[in-house]
Design a protein around this motif. Structure first.
Motif, mmCIF file in Angstrom:
data_model
loop_
_atom_site.group_PDB
_atom_site.id
_atom_site.type_symbol
_atom_site.label_atom_id
_atom_site.label_comp_id
_atom_site.label_asym_id
_atom_site.label_seq_id
_atom_site.Cartn_x
_atom_site.Cartn_y
_atom_site.Cartn_z
ATOM 1 N N UNK A 6 4.842 -6.492 9.157
ATOM 2 C CA UNK A 6 4.986 -6.229 10.593
ATOM 3 C C UNK A 6 5.293 -4.755 10.849
ATOM 4 N N UNK A 7 6.226 -4.203 10.084
ATOM 5 C CA UNK A 7 6.582 -2.795 10.280
ATOM 6 C C UNK A 7 5.462 -1.851 9.826
ATOM 7 N N UNK A 54 3.512 12.426 12.246
ATOM 8 C CA UNK A 54 3.821 12.582 10.823
ATOM 9 C C UNK A 54 4.823 11.530 10.334
ATOM 10 N N UNK A 55 5.910 11.258 11.062
ATOM 11 C CA UNK A 55 6.794 10.180 10.607
ATOM 12 C C UNK A 55 6.090 8.815 10.551
ATOM 13 N N UNK A 56 5.199 8.549 11.504
ATOM 14 C CA UNK A 56 4.464 7.287 11.500
ATOM 15 C C UNK A 56 3.505 7.209 10.320
ATOM 16 N N UNK A 57 2.860 8.329 9.990
ATOM 17 C CA UNK A 57 1.973 8.356 8.829
ATOM 18 C C UNK A 57 2.766 8.064 7.560
ATOM 19 N N UNK A 63 5.288 1.889 3.659
ATOM 20 C CA UNK A 63 5.296 0.430 3.827
ATOM 21 C C UNK A 63 4.065 -0.203 3.184
ATOM 22 N N UNK A 64 2.937 0.495 3.209
ATOM 23 C CA UNK A 64 1.743 -0.007 2.537
ATOM 24 C C UNK A 64 1.950 -0.087 1.033
ATOM 25 N N UNK A 65 2.585 0.927 0.464
ATOM 26 C CA UNK A 65 2.895 0.898 -0.969
ATOM 27 C C UNK A 65 3.854 -0.249 -1.272
ATOM 28 N N UNK A 66 4.839 -0.427 -0.407
ATOM 29 C CA UNK A 66 5.792 -1.528 -0.583
ATOM 30 C C UNK A 66 5.057 -2.869 -0.569
ATOM 31 N N UNK A 67 4.148 -3.049 0.369
ATOM 32 C CA UNK A 67 3.359 -4.288 0.424
ATOM 33 C C UNK A 67 2.559 -4.496 -0.857
#
Length: 140
Positions: A6-7, A54-57, A63-67
Motif C-alpha cells: 500500500x505504501x 525526490x523523497x517519493x522516488x 518499498x519496492x526493494x522491501x516487497x
C-alpha cells in the motif's frame, strides 16, 4: 506485506504526480516573460522536485526493494519484473533529467521552448502505462 505494498503504491502515485506536474511547470516557465513569474516558477519547481518528487522516488524504490525481499526467487525469475525494473531505471533517469532542466531554469539558462516541454511532459504517461500493465497483466 500488504501495508508495504500500500505504501509503495502511495509513494509511486506521489512520485508520478511530480513527474506529471513539474514538466507542466516548465511549459509555463518557458512561456513566462516577467521576472516575478520566473522567480515564482523557480520556487515552485524546486519545492516540488526536492520536497515531493525526490523523497517519493526514494520511498518508491525502497518499498519496492522491501516487497521484493518477500519472494526474491519469484521476482528474479520473472521476465515481466525485469522489464518493469528496466522501466523504473529509465524513469529514474527521466526524474534526473527533470532535475537538470530545473537547474537550467534556476540559473536562467534554459534554451528549450515551451513546445519541447509539452512533448517532454507526455513521457511519464508511457512509463506509467508500461509499469502498471507489466505488474497487473504480467504478459510474460
Amino acid at each position: 506485506m500488504l501495508w508495504v505494498k500500500a505504501f509503495h503504491i502511495i509513494a509511486m502515485v506521489c512520485w508520478f504526480a511530480m513527474l506529471f506536474y513539474l514538466p507542466r511547470l516548465f511549459v509555463y516557465h518557458a512561456m513566462s516573460d516577467d521576472q516575478a513569474s520566473k522567480d515564482r516558477f523557480k520556487i515552485m519547481e524546486r519545492k516540488l522536485y526536492r520536497g515531493i518528487g525526490t523523497p517519493s522516488m526514494i520511498a518508491t524504490i525502497a518499498l519496492g526493494i522491501w516487497l521484493m525481499t518477500y519472494s526474491p526467487a519469484f521476482y528474479m525469475s520473472s521476465a515481466w519484473f525485469h522489464a518493469k525494473l528496466t522501466l523504473v531505471v529509465l524513469l529514474v533517469g527521466y526524474h534526473h533529467m527533470c532535475g537538470a532542466f530545473m537547474k537550467k531554469f534556476a540559473t536562467d539558462s534554459n534554451t528549450r521552448s515551451h513546445t519541447f516541454y509539452r512533448v517532454f511532459n507526455e513521457v511519464p504517461v508511457f512509463f506509467l502505462l508500461g509499469i502498471v500493465i507489466l505488474v497487473v497483466v504480467r504478459p510474460f
